[in-house]
Write an enzyme that holds these catalytic residues in place. Structure first.
Site, PDB file in Angstrom:
ATOM      1  N   LYS A   1      -1.864  16.544  -9.007  1.00 32.69           N
ATOM      2  CA  LYS A   1      -1.190  16.075 -10.236  1.00 32.69           C
ATOM      3  C   LYS A   1      -0.242  17.157 -10.769  1.00 32.69           C
ATOM      4  O   LYS A   1       0.834  16.839 -11.278  1.00 32.69           O
ATOM      5  CB  LYS A   1      -2.223  15.657 -11.289  1.00 32.69           C
TER       6      LYS A   1
ATOM      7  N   ASP B   1       0.875  -1.172   0.000  1.00 33.85           N
ATOM      8  CA  ASP B   1       0.000   0.000   0.000  1.00 33.85           C
ATOM      9  C   ASP B   1       0.916   1.226   0.000  1.00 33.85           C
ATOM     10  O   ASP B   1       1.699   1.414   0.940  1.00 33.85           O
ATOM     11  CB  ASP B   1      -0.881  -0.020   1.259  1.00 33.85           C
TER      12      ASP B   1
ATOM     13  N   THR C   1     -10.391   2.382 -17.635  1.00 30.55           N
ATOM     14  CA  THR C   1     -10.052   1.444 -16.549  1.00 30.55           C
ATOM     15  C   THR C   1     -11.020   1.711 -15.390  1.00 30.55           C
ATOM     16  O   THR C   1     -11.726   2.734 -15.384  1.00 30.55           O
ATOM     17  CB  THR C   1      -8.607   1.667 -16.021  1.00 30.55           C
ATOM     18  N   PRO C   2     -11.027   0.830 -14.380  1.00 33.40           N
ATOM     19  CA  PRO C   2     -11.915   1.045 -13.222  1.00 33.40           C
ATOM     20  C   PRO C   2     -11.672   2.375 -12.507  1.00 33.40           C
ATOM     21  O   PRO C   2     -12.512   2.836 -11.731  1.00 33.40           O
ATOM     22  CB  PRO C   2     -11.573  -0.132 -12.301  1.00 33.40           C
TER      23      PRO C   2
ATOM     24  N   TYR D   1      -7.586  16.563  -7.192  1.00 33.05           N
ATOM     25  CA  TYR D   1      -6.873  15.776  -8.220  1.00 33.05           C
ATOM     26  C   TYR D   1      -5.948  16.681  -9.030  1.00 33.05           C
ATOM     27  O   TYR D   1      -4.758  16.394  -9.181  1.00 33.05           O
ATOM     28  CB  TYR D   1      -7.905  15.096  -9.124  1.00 33.05           C
TER      29      TYR D   1
END
Ligand code: NAD
Length: 252
Positions: A158, A62, A189-190, A154
């Site tokens: 980033k 993790d 993607t997920p 986010y």
């Protein structure tokens, strides 16, 4: 094979882009240490690599656990006597603007999207310096070079990841270490589940992708894996501190 006998360590490699990059690097001759918070997913990817004739190890890691991440990278380098490629990939997307995103969500974004890359790169520094070569790839996003509406945690983290990549690049160029940011756009993607919910479902998201992205489509994980191979290998030997955007021109 462009990565023959190289050793690669990848975080968040149990799915999506990290998995595709791990498979591609193994196909090109690297021994890949596949890590993910989900240990079973990491083991499945390592088994896939082995079934295809490649070399891989799996570990549950993790990236929010500083000690575990540091120990996994240091242990890998000690066990194999080298570390050529670090792809620090795992990250998190929290939606919402200033009004919606909580302080805790900003902290979580910072922890995974910036701090974990710092911890991983720090752990890779010693072995890479000792061998006077290494390629560090940090997964940022095209959200690190543009501003998305309602995505403050986010976008901010980033952008910060790219700033850190550039700083590492200038600080360690003379150690033979390159550091670049991988900046994908929409890749199916997920990871996009949260954004899909924010958009109001799959159909709305498909519409958004078709209309907003100049190329009118998603990128594939294999298209992003090509960029990972490029950054990992000597084909990008004179490239460092670069934010490699692969997004069908979304950010333009
Ligand atoms: N898919 C996209 O459209 C897209 C676009 C730009 C950037 N990215 C970046 O790519 C990364 C992940 O995207 P993906 O498409 O590969 O996602 P994904 O959901 O397919 O895979 C992410 C993997 O990371 C693992 N993971 C999550 N939290 C972790 C943690 N704390 N420690 C270790 N592993 C963890 C998950 O178990 C999963 O296997 C993120 O950094 C994201 O910002 C994705």
């Amino acid at each position: 094979m462009i990565l023959k006998d190289r050793l690669a360590f990848v975080t968040g490699a149990g799915s999506g882009i990290g998995r595709a990059g791990a498979l591609a690097m193994a196909r090109e001759g690297a021994l890949v240490v596949v890590t993910d918070r989900d240990g079973a997913a990491a083991r499945a990817v390592a088994a896939e690599i082995a079934a295809a004739g490649g070399r891989a190890e799996a570990q549950a890691v993790d990236v929010a656990d500083d000690a575990a991440l540091t120990e996994a990278i240091a242990g890998t380098a000690a066990r194999h006597g080298r570390l050529d490629i670090l792809h620090s990939h795992a990250g998190v997307q929290v939606s919402g603007g200033l009004a919606e995103a909580s302080v805790q969500e900003m902290d979580l974004s910072w922890r995974l999207n910036v701090r974990a890359h710092f911890v991983a790169a720090k752990a890779a520094l010693g072995p890479m310096r000792a061998q006077r070569r290494g390629s560090i790839i940090v997964t940022a996003s095209n959200s690190g070079v543009q501003y998305d509406r309602g995505m403050i945690a986010y976008c901010t983290t980033k952008h910060a990841a790219i700033a850190m990549v550039r700083q590492i690049a200038v600080d360690h160029a003379r150690d033979g270490i390159r550091c670049n940011a991988l900046c994908p756009g929409f890749v199916d993607t997920p990871f996009n589940a949260g954004f899909q919910a924010q958009m109001g479902g799959r159909a709305a998201l498909e519409n958004y992708v078709a209309e907003t992205i100049p190329m009118g489509r998603w990128g594939s994980v294999d298209e992003i894996a090509e960029a990972i191979l490029y950054l990992a290998s000597d084909r990008s030997a004179f490239m460092t501190g670069h934010a490699l955007v692969i997004d069908g021109a979304e950010s333009l």
